[in-house]
Design a protein around this motif. Structure first.
Motif, PDB file in Angstrom:
ATOM      1  N   ALA B  93      10.132 -49.812 -13.241  1.00 15.27           N
ATOM      2  CA  ALA B  93      11.094 -48.803 -13.705  1.00 15.27           C
ATOM      3  C   ALA B  93      12.007 -49.390 -14.776  1.00 15.27           C
ATOM      4  CB  ALA B  93      11.913 -48.277 -12.536  1.00 15.27           C
ATOM      5  N   PHE B  94      12.440 -50.635 -14.535  1.00 17.68           N
ATOM      6  CA  PHE B  94      13.303 -51.294 -15.508  1.00 17.68           C
ATOM      7  C   PHE B  94      12.544 -51.554 -16.810  1.00 17.68           C
ATOM      8  CE2 PHE B  94      14.347 -55.424 -17.421  1.00 17.68           C
ATOM      9  CZ  PHE B  94      15.602 -55.118 -17.913  1.00 17.68           C
ATOM     10  N   ALA B  97      12.289 -48.428 -18.815  1.00 13.24           N
ATOM     11  CA  ALA B  97      13.553 -48.095 -19.463  1.00 13.24           C
ATOM     12  C   ALA B  97      13.796 -49.001 -20.661  1.00 13.24           C
ATOM     13  CB  ALA B  97      14.705 -48.216 -18.464  1.00 13.24           C
ATOM     14  N   GLU B 275      13.353 -42.287 -19.935  1.00 10.41           N
ATOM     15  CA  GLU B 275      14.330 -43.196 -19.330  1.00 10.41           C
ATOM     16  C   GLU B 275      14.707 -44.314 -20.295  1.00 10.41           C
ATOM     17  OE1 GLU B 275      16.089 -42.764 -16.624  1.00 10.41           O
ATOM     18  OE2 GLU B 275      15.482 -44.124 -15.032  1.00 10.41           O
ATOM     19  N   TYR B 280      18.940 -45.218 -16.876  1.00  9.00           N
ATOM     20  CA  TYR B 280      18.507 -46.024 -15.734  1.00  9.00           C
ATOM     21  C   TYR B 280      19.723 -46.420 -14.895  1.00  9.00           C
ATOM     22  CZ  TYR B 280      16.513 -50.021 -13.211  1.00  9.00           C
ATOM     23  OH  TYR B 280      16.128 -50.896 -12.237  1.00  9.00           O
ATOM     24  N   ASN B 284      20.363 -44.854 -11.189  1.00  5.19           N
ATOM     25  CA  ASN B 284      20.264 -45.774 -10.068  1.00  5.19           C
ATOM     26  C   ASN B 284      21.574 -46.037  -9.365  1.00  5.19           C
ATOM     27  OD1 ASN B 284      17.596 -46.935  -9.435  1.00  5.19           O
ATOM     28  ND2 ASN B 284      17.574 -47.155 -11.656  1.00  5.19           N
ATOM     29  N   SER B 294      22.211 -51.825 -10.693  1.00  7.48           N
ATOM     30  CA  SER B 294      22.514 -51.090 -11.920  1.00  7.48           C
ATOM     31  C   SER B 294      23.588 -51.802 -12.718  1.00  7.48           C
ATOM     32  CB  SER B 294      22.991 -49.678 -11.594  1.00  7.48           C
ATOM     33  OG  SER B 294      22.176 -49.101 -10.635  1.00  7.48           O
TER      34      SER B 294
END
Lengths: 317, 326
Positions: B93-94, B97, B275, B280, B284, B294
Motif C-alpha cells: 500500500a505504501f 502511494a 492513492e 495514505y 490510515n 501514518s
C-alpha cells in the motif's frame, strides 16, 4: 508654461509611447507576422472560453426547469424558461441554508481576526532594527518552507479541545506567512520619513500604525483580506478533518456531499407548495452558484489591486 | 513566491544607517523597554505561529510511539522505529502511494510548471493593454475557486451526463469515460491543475518580464536578431532567476501533490490509481486508526521535502543563481 518646457515634454511623451510599444511587442521591435498574431489571438480566445463556458453552463442549468434538464440529459447551455425554483428550494431552510450561514460566519470572523493579527505582526516586523524582530522574521519565513504535517496539526487541535468547534476552522489558519511577508514588504516601501515625522510629533507605535501606515496601505490590506476570505470560504479539508458533526458543516462540505458525491438533496416540499420540485441537477448547480457568488462579486473590486499587492511582496529587487 | 530572498533585500534597503547602529550599542534591557510596544503588537500573531507551526512539530514523536487516541501522547509507550516498518519492508500500500506520488510529481514539474511561463510570454507579447487586462482577469478567476467547485465543474462538463458526452451523443458518438476512469486519472488531475492555476501562475513571470531592460531588445534588434533570437537571448535569460526560484520552492512540496483534489475524487477511481502519500496518511490515521505508522510516513515525507529544498538551493548556488536564500 514656457516654450522650452513644452519642447522638453514632447520627446519624453514620444519615447514613453515608443517604450510601451516595445514592451507590448515583447521580444523586439520587429512586429510579429500576421499568422503568428492570428494564432495567438485564437489561442487566448480558446483559453478564455475554456474558463468561462463551464460557468455559463452551471448558471444556466441552475435556472432551467425540469423539462429542459431531462431533454438535455444533463447540463443546459441556455435556460429557455428561467425559474428561480432551485434557489427558492435551497434557501427555504435546511442543510444548505445552514451551511451558508456557517460559512459566512467563519469567513467574516476569520478574515477580521486574521487581518488584525497579520497587520500587527507585519507592522512590528517592518520597523527596522527593533528588538527581537530578526528572529521573529526568521520564524515566520520558516513556516513558508516547512509545514507541520497533517497528523501533528490534528493532534494539536485535538489537545486544545477544538474538535467539532467552529474555532478549529479559524484559529489554526489565523496567520499565513506569505501574507505577512506581502504586507511587511508593502509597509517597508512606504516613505519612512512620514513615520519619523509622526514620531517627532509624539506618536507611539500604535498611533503610527493606525494613523499613518494603515490609511496608506488600503490596497495591500484589501488584497490580503481577499486572500484570507477566499481561504476561509474555500476551506473544506479542515472541516472534514475537525468537524464530524454534519449539522456544523460549512458550504464546501455540503457541496462535496451533494454535488461531487452526488447524494440526493432532500427538499422540504411543504415549503414550496403546488410546485413540482426542481430537478436534482438544477439544485446541485444552484448550490454551486451560491458557493461561487461571494468570490465573483468581490473579485472585480479587488482584482485591480492584485498586481500591486502581490508583486511588491513577491518579486522585488 | 520569492519571499525569503526579497525579505533580505528589503531589510537592508530602507533603514537609515544611523539609528540601528545607535540601537545596537544599547543593552538588551533598554532596547526591550524601547520596543516593548512593537513586541506587544506582534504577540498575537507570533503566538499563533508558534502554537500551530512549531509546537505541532513535537507531535511527530508519535511516529516513535504506539499512539492511541484515548491514551494521549505522553502515556503512549515508546516503540522505537517499529512504525517505520511499512517503509522499510516496502509495504504494497505504501509502495503504491509512493509510486503514484512520484509519477504525479514528475508530471507536474514537466507538464504543468512550464505552462504559465508560455502563457506569460504570449500575454506579454500582446500589443493592446486592454485586451491583455481582460484576458488576465478571466484567466485569474479559477484560482479563487475551491477544489470542490473545480472538481464539481469538471464532473459536470466531462462526466457521463455532462455537457461533452451529451453533445457527442447527439452526434451519435459514445465518448470515452473520463471521470471515474482509473486509467485516465492522472491526465484528469493534470488538466484540473492547469485549468485552475495557469492564469494565476503568470503573475510572477509577467512581473519579471516587465522588468527586462528594453534597450536589450533594441540592441538585439539592431544586431539583426529575429523575434525568436530575441526570445532566446534576451527574454528567457531575464526570466531565469524567477524560474529557478519557483522551481526550488516547487521541489519543497513536490511530494504534496493535490491532496484535497485527489481526496475528493478517490471514491470514483479507487485507491490503486489515486492513492498518494498524503491520502495514505489521512486514510490510515484519521480513518483507519494506524496513527503511528501514518505519522512515520508523514515525517519521512516532510524530511525528504526539506532535503530537496536544501539540495536544490545548493545546486542553484553552484550555477551562480541566488536561490531562495543565501
Amino acid at each position: 508654461m514656457s516654450a522650452s518646457s513644452v519642447a522638453n515634454k514632447r520627446p519624453a511623451v514620444i519615447s514613453r509611447a515608443a517604450g510601451r510599444r516595445y514592451r507590448a511587442a515583447g521580444p523586439g521591435s520587429t512586429p510579429a507576422s500576421i499568422p503568428a498574431r492570428a494564432a495567438k489571438g485564437l489561442l487566448l480566445l480558446i483559453a478564455c472560453a475554456v474558463v468561462v463556458m463551464p460557468f455559463i453552463a452551471v448558471v444556466s442549468t441552475s435556472l432551467a426547469d425540469d423539462r429542459q434538464v431531462s431533454q438535455a440529459g444533463g447540463l443546459v447551455l441556455w435556460p429557455e424558461r428561467p425559474s428561480f425554483d432551485a434557489y427558492r428550494a435551497i434557501f427555504a431552510g435546511g442543510v444548505v441554508s445552514r451551511a451558508l450561514l456557517v460559512s459566512v460566519g467563519i469567513t467574516v470572523v476569520g478574515t477580521l481576526l486574521s487581518l488584525a493579527c497579520t497587520t500587527l505582526l507585519a507592522y512590528a516586523l517592518s520597523r527596522p532594527g527593533s528588538f527581537g524582530s530578526k528572529p521573529l522574521l526568521m520564524m515566520v519565513l520558516f513556516t513558508l518552507l516547512f509545514t507541520p504535517g497533517m497528523i501533528p496539526s490534528y493532534l494539536m487541535v485535538k489537545e486544545l479541545h477544538l474538535l467539532n468547534s467552529y474555532w478549529a476552522l479559524i484559529v489554526p489558519a489565523l496567520i499565513n506567512g506569505f501574507n505577512v511577508v506581502v504586507m511587511r514588504s508593502f509597509f517597508l516601501d512606504l516613505p519612512q520619513e512620514l513615520l519619523d515625522a509622526a514620531r517627532i510629533d509624539g506618536a507611539g507605535e500604535w498611533q503610527m500604525l493606525r494613523r499613518v501606515v494603515m490609511p496608506l496601505s488600503k490596497a495591500v490590506i484589501a488584497v490580503v483580506g481577499l486572500f484570507y476570505a477566499v481561504a476561509y470560504w474555500n476551506n473544506y479539508f479542515s472541516a472534514l478533518l475537525y468537524i464530524s458533526d454534519a449539522t456544523k458543516w460549512p458550504v464546501q462540505l455540503v457541496l462535496r456531499t451533494y454535488v461531487v458525491d452526488g447524494s440526493t438533496i432532500g427538499v422540504d416540499s411543504s415549503q414550496i407548495t403546488g410546485v413540482i420540485p426542481p430537478p436534482q441537477q438544477s439544485l446541485q448547480m444552484a448550490i454551486l452558484v451560491v458557493s461561487l457568488l461571494p468570490i465573483v462579486v468581490l473579485y472585480p473590486f479587488l482584482q485591480r489591486h492584485f498586481a500591486k499587492g502581490i508583486l511588491i511582496g513577491a518579486v522585488k529587487g | 513566491m520569492a519571499l525569503p530572498a526579497t525579505a533580505e533585500t528589503a531589510d537592508s534597503a530602507p533603514s537609515p544607517p544611523s539609528p540601528p547602529a545607535a540601537r545596537r550599542r544599547r543593552t538588551w534591557r533598554t532596547r526591550l523597554r524601547h520596543d516593548w510596544m512593537l513586541l506587544a503588537l506582534a504577540a498575537p500573531g507570533a503566538a499563533v505561529v508558534v502554537l500551530f507551526h512549531y509546537v505541532p512539530l513535537l507531535g511527530n514523536v508519535i511516529a516513535f510511539k504506539a499512539y492511541q487516541p484515548y491514551l494521549g501522547i505522553t502515556s503512549a509507550p515508546w516503540v522505537g522505529l517499529d512504525n517505520f516498518r511499512v517503509i522499510v519492508t516496502w509495504d504494497p500500500a505504501f509502495r503504491n502511494a509512493l509510486l503514484n506520488t512520484v509519477i504525479i510529481a514528475l508530471i507536474q514539474v514537466i507538464f504543468v510548471f512550464p505552462v504559465p511561463i508560455a502563457l506569460a510570454l504570449v500575454l506579454n507579447s500582446l500589443t493592446s493593454e486592454r485586451i491583455k487586462r481582460v484576458v488576465q482577469s478571466v484567466l485569474y478567476l479559477p484560482h479563487f475557486m475551491s477544489w470542490v467547485i473545480v472538481v464539481a465543474i469538471f464532473q459536470q462538463m466531462l462526466g457521463g451526463s455532462g455537457l461533452l458526452h451529451t453533445w457527442l451523443r447527439t452526434k451519435g458518438i459514445e465518448g470515452p469515460d473520463i471521470i471515474g476512469n482509473p486509467d485516465m486519472f492522472k491526465e484528469l488531475i493534470t488538466a484540473q491543475v492547469i485549468w485552475k492555476d495557469t492564469g494565476w501562475g503568470t503573475i510572477l513571470f509577467l512581473a519579471a518580464l516587465s522588468r527586462i531592460d528594453l534597450s536589450l531588445y533594441e540592441a538585439a534588434a539592431a544586431d539583426g536578431a529575429s523575434r525568436m533570437r530575441q526570445l532566446w537571448h534576451v527574454t528567457l535569460p531575464g526570466l531565469r532567476s524567477v524560474i529557478v526560484l519557483l522551481l526550488i520552492l516547487k521541489l519543497g512540496d513536490v511530494l504534496t501533490v493535490g491532496f484535497e483534489q485527489i481526496l475528493l475524487q478517490q471514491n470514483a477511481v479507487g485507491v490503486d490509481a489515486s492513492e498518494v502519500l498524503d491520502t495514505y496518511v489521512y486514510n490510515n490515521s484519521v480513518i483507519a486508526g494506524n496513527w503511528g505508522a501514518s505519522a512515520a510516513v508523514g515525517l519521512v515525507k516532510g524530511v525528504i521535502g526539506v532535503g530537496l529544498v536544501l539540495t536544490a538551493n545548493k545546486i542553484a548556488h553552484m550555477f551562480g543563481e541566488r536561490g531562495v536564500y543565501q
